[in-house]
Design a protein around this motif. Structure first.
Motif, PDB file in Angstrom:
ATOM      1  N   VAL A 110      34.315  45.627  43.143  1.00 14.67           N
ATOM      2  CA  VAL A 110      35.347  45.605  42.113  1.00 14.67           C
ATOM      3  C   VAL A 110      36.140  44.320  42.283  1.00 14.67           C
ATOM      4  O   VAL A 110      36.613  44.020  43.382  1.00 14.67           O
ATOM      5  CB  VAL A 110      36.277  46.826  42.217  1.00 14.67           C
ATOM      6  N   ARG A 159      38.302  40.829  45.752  1.00  5.89           N
ATOM      7  CA  ARG A 159      37.278  41.836  45.507  1.00  5.89           C
ATOM      8  C   ARG A 159      37.258  42.836  46.651  1.00  5.89           C
ATOM      9  O   ARG A 159      37.743  42.551  47.757  1.00  5.89           O
ATOM     10  CB  ARG A 159      35.902  41.200  45.338  1.00  5.89           C
ATOM     11  N   GLY A 218      41.054  45.937  37.765  1.00  6.11           N
ATOM     12  CA  GLY A 218      39.761  45.621  38.351  1.00  6.11           C
ATOM     13  C   GLY A 218      38.624  45.782  37.360  1.00  6.11           C
ATOM     14  O   GLY A 218      38.710  46.547  36.397  1.00  6.11           O
ATOM     15  N   GLN A 264      34.214  46.092  37.454  1.00  9.31           N
ATOM     16  CA  GLN A 264      33.086  46.329  38.348  1.00  9.31           C
ATOM     17  C   GLN A 264      31.992  45.291  38.127  1.00  9.31           C
ATOM     18  O   GLN A 264      31.585  45.036  36.987  1.00  9.31           O
ATOM     19  CB  GLN A 264      32.510  47.727  38.114  1.00  9.31           C
TER      20      GLN A 264
END
Length: 128
Positions: free
Chosen positions: A97, A38, A121, A123
């Motif tokens: 993300v 992340r 990715g 969110q």
């Protein structure tokens, strides 16, 4: 060519849960170790600087960042070519993300540069 597609991100209140999914395509997922990383919102980082969340090896062994143990868990389903990240008791600092990554090494590394394939990715936003 391996492709990874994440889904499941969204907005959740602190203390809530989310499950992220990553679908692996191109070759059999059994041959890969996978991990989640992340990065904070609004911060474009090199792959090497992304924060390791957790990983699952080809033998389904799992390991996690020490700070996330007990709240996050990872599982793989080779039949569905999908790896999951279950996130519980989410905190605002978990906002970011989240990326899925794959490597052909037997056991996943905690370093982003060890992973050749990455998703786009998804969110995750945790409100206080």
């Amino acid at each position: 060519q391996v492709q990874l597609v994440e889904s499941g991100g969204g907005l959740v209140q602190a203390g809530g849960s989310l499950q992220l999914s990553c679908v692996h395509s191109g070759r059999t997922m059994r041959a890969y170790s996978l991990a989640w990383f992340r990065q904070p919102p609004g911060q474009e980082r090199e792959i090497s600087e992304r924060e390791f969340v957790g990983g699952v090896g080809r033998d389904s062994s799992t390991f996690y960042a020490d700070s996330l143990k007990g709240r996050f868990s990872i599982a793989r389903d080779n039949f569905k070519s999908t790896v999951y990240l279950q996130m519980d008791d989410l905190k605002p600092e978990d906002t970011g993300v989240y990326y899925c990554a794959a490597t052909q090494s037997a056991g996943p590394s905690q370093t982003g540069t060890a992973f050749r394939w990455w998703g786009q990715g998804t969110q995750v936003t945790v409100s206080s």
